[in-house]
Design a protein around this motif. Structure first.
Motif, PDB file in Angstrom:
ATOM      1  N   LEU A 124       0.905  -1.102  -0.066  1.00 18.92           N
ATOM      2  CA  LEU A 124      -0.079  -0.064  -0.011  1.00 18.92           C
ATOM      3  C   LEU A 124       0.885   1.316  -0.066  1.00 18.92           C
ATOM      4  CD1 LEU A 124      -1.713  -1.875   2.758  1.00 18.92           C
ATOM      5  CD2 LEU A 124      -3.177  -1.080   1.062  1.00 18.92           C
ATOM      6  N   ILE A 125       0.682   1.934  -1.006  1.00 15.69           N
ATOM      7  CA  ILE A 125       1.961   3.051  -1.235  1.00 15.69           C
ATOM      8  C   ILE A 125       1.300   4.393  -1.713  1.00 15.69           C
ATOM      9  CG2 ILE A 125       2.563   2.233  -3.406  1.00 15.69           C
ATOM     10  CD1 ILE A 125       5.595   2.843  -2.652  1.00 15.69           C
TER      11      ILE A 125
ATOM     12  N   VAL B 123       5.530   5.303  -8.315  1.00 17.87           N
ATOM     13  CA  VAL B 123       5.446   4.086  -7.464  1.00 17.87           C
ATOM     14  C   VAL B 123       4.962   2.869  -8.043  1.00 17.87           C
ATOM     15  CG1 VAL B 123       5.357   5.855  -5.448  1.00 17.87           C
ATOM     16  CG2 VAL B 123       3.243   4.711  -6.405  1.00 17.87           C
ATOM     17  N   ALA B 124       3.992   2.937  -8.876  1.00 24.36           N
ATOM     18  CA  ALA B 124       3.769   1.606  -9.594  1.00 24.36           C
ATOM     19  C   ALA B 124       4.852   1.185 -10.509  1.00 24.36           C
ATOM     20  CB  ALA B 124       2.379   1.773 -10.486  1.00 24.36           C
TER      21      ALA B 124
ATOM     22  N   PRO C 212       3.460  -8.286  -6.491  1.00 26.57           N
ATOM     23  CA  PRO C 212       2.361  -8.980  -7.121  1.00 26.57           C
ATOM     24  C   PRO C 212       1.097  -8.006  -6.826  1.00 26.57           C
ATOM     25  CG  PRO C 212       2.665 -10.227  -5.040  1.00 26.57           C
ATOM     26  CD  PRO C 212       3.807  -9.232  -5.185  1.00 26.57           C
ATOM     27  N   MET C 213       0.898  -7.463  -5.847  1.00 24.66           N
ATOM     28  CA  MET C 213      -0.408  -6.745  -5.289  1.00 24.66           C
ATOM     29  C   MET C 213      -0.172  -5.235  -4.945  1.00 24.66           C
ATOM     30  SD  MET C 213      -3.457  -7.812  -3.089  1.00 24.66           S
ATOM     31  CE  MET C 213      -3.341  -9.501  -3.424  1.00 24.66           C
ATOM     32  N   VAL C 214      -0.581  -4.198  -5.600  1.00 26.26           N
ATOM     33  CA  VAL C 214      -0.315  -2.954  -5.148  1.00 26.26           C
ATOM     34  C   VAL C 214      -1.631  -2.073  -5.020  1.00 26.26           C
ATOM     35  CG1 VAL C 214       0.640  -0.652  -5.691  1.00 26.26           C
ATOM     36  CG2 VAL C 214       1.810  -2.717  -6.213  1.00 26.26           C
TER      37      VAL C 214
ATOM     38  N   ARG D 129      -4.127  -0.426 -13.806  1.00 24.16           N
ATOM     39  CA  ARG D 129      -4.344  -1.953 -13.595  1.00 24.16           C
ATOM     40  C   ARG D 129      -3.502  -2.600 -14.878  1.00 24.16           C
ATOM     41  NH1 ARG D 129     -10.559  -0.633 -13.584  1.00 24.16           N
ATOM     42  NH2 ARG D 129     -10.541   0.058 -11.394  1.00 24.16           N
ATOM     43  N   ALA D 130      -3.048  -2.044 -15.842  1.00 24.21           N
ATOM     44  CA  ALA D 130      -2.323  -2.732 -16.618  1.00 24.21           C
ATOM     45  C   ALA D 130      -0.912  -3.103 -16.561  1.00 24.21           C
ATOM     46  CB  ALA D 130      -2.480  -1.738 -18.145  1.00 24.21           C
ATOM     47  N   MET D 131      -0.503  -2.207 -15.491  1.00 27.09           N
ATOM     48  CA  MET D 131       0.823  -2.285 -15.022  1.00 27.09           C
ATOM     49  C   MET D 131       1.247  -3.337 -14.235  1.00 27.09           C
ATOM     50  SD  MET D 131       1.486   1.733 -14.315  1.00 27.09           S
ATOM     51  CE  MET D 131       3.471   1.678 -13.878  1.00 27.09           C
ATOM     52  N   GLY D 132       0.460  -4.209 -13.580  1.00 29.01           N
ATOM     53  CA  GLY D 132       0.845  -5.298 -12.775  1.00 29.01           C
ATOM     54  C   GLY D 132      -0.406  -6.327 -12.647  1.00 29.01           C
TER      55      GLY D 132
END
Ligand SMILES: [Zn+2]
Ligand SMILES: [Zn+2]
Length: 269
Positions: free
Chosen positions: A194-195, A218-219, A228-230, A252-255
């Motif tokens: 969580l960032i 940050v992503a 895996p999850m941001v 959403r397309a980044m990870g």
């Protein structure tokens, strides 16, 4: 093998000041607060106005730890009337780092003092105990770690490990280059990051020194570290649901599982 449960509930995802109205109904207007839970061990992260929605089950144990990243008002404003502070006899263990020469007790006393507020923390129904936030400690089955981030006045970035799952809570932080490698080491192997990603790139340039980051930056960091999850947190108070939705398509397309945090969201690990 025994099945363990580790989850985190986003109680407030907004940054800087709480907002309200129909333009903010999907991502929420309450300021930073999250509830971590590992097999019934609850830990509150920050005390923004999201803390007002603390669920009853978090207050059933005799004590509840509250970890504060720093004392900016958007991270404390939910505390004075929170369900946990108003619960008679509940032991609230509040952890925070000394900032500007004030320990965590003095920080809350500064906020909760006339003429800003009529009643100090000592007069609340809960039994409040104050602690300096250490770099490492264990709460029940949870290992808690902290490191210093980059933010005006300072900020503690938090890491929680339980039953092989790792969550890192990094709000209110400018992810400068020299900090990136430290954070990468601190967060290595995390299941959920969580960032803070309050800004768009162009805003970040204008507001360098405000102590936040661009969500895209940050992503990118999380992607390069294989997180895996941001969930991006601390949404700008002017950013509407529609604007966040628009940005979210790219995020959403980044990870694998990257998104903007939504108030009320429960993330099971
Ligand atoms: Zn903040
Ligand atoms: Zn702050």
């Amino acid at each position: 093998m025994e099945k363990h449960s580790v989850k985190i509930t986003v109680l407030g995802a907004r940054g800087s000041v709480p907002v309200s109205g129909s333009s903010f109904s999907r991502y929420g207007g309450a300021t930073t607060c999250a509830l971590f839970c590992a097999d019934g061990q609850y830990i509150v992260l920050d005390a923004g106005t999201g803390l007002m929605a603390l669920p009853e089950e978090a207050m059933l144990a005799p004590s509840l730890p509250v970890l504060l990243t720093h004392a900016h008002v958007d991270h404390l404003l939910g505390f004075p009337l929170s369900p946990c502070a108003m619960r008679k006899g509940l032991a609230l263990d509040i952890y925070g780092a000394t900032r500007d020469g004030l320990d965590v007790r003095a920080q809350l006393e500064t906020l909760m003092k006339p003429p800003l507020w009529p009643v100090g923390p000592g007069a609340l129904p809960a039994n409040i105990r104050f602690h300096e936030l250490p770099h490492n400690m264990r709460i029940g089955d949870v290992d808690v770690g902290s490191m210093e981030g980059s933010h005006p006045g300072g900020v503690s970035l938090l890491r929680l490990d339980a039953f092989g799952k790792r969550v890192v809570f990094a709000t209110d932080c400018t992810l400068e280059e020299r900090l990136s490698s430290k954070l990468a080491e601190f967060a290595r192997g995390c299941d959920l990051l969580l960032i803070d990603g309050q800004y768009l790139y162009e805003e970040w340039e204008e507001r360098s020194g405000f102590g936040h980051s661009s969500w895209k930056y940050v992503a990118d960091f999380a992607k390069s570290e294989g997180v895996p999850m941001v969930r991006i947190i601390h949404h700008d108070p002017f950013r509407t649901d529609d604007e966040l939705d628009k940005e979210a398509e790219e995020l959403r397309a980044m990870g694998h599982d990257f998104d903007f945090a939504k108030e009320g969201e429960v993330i099971e690990l």
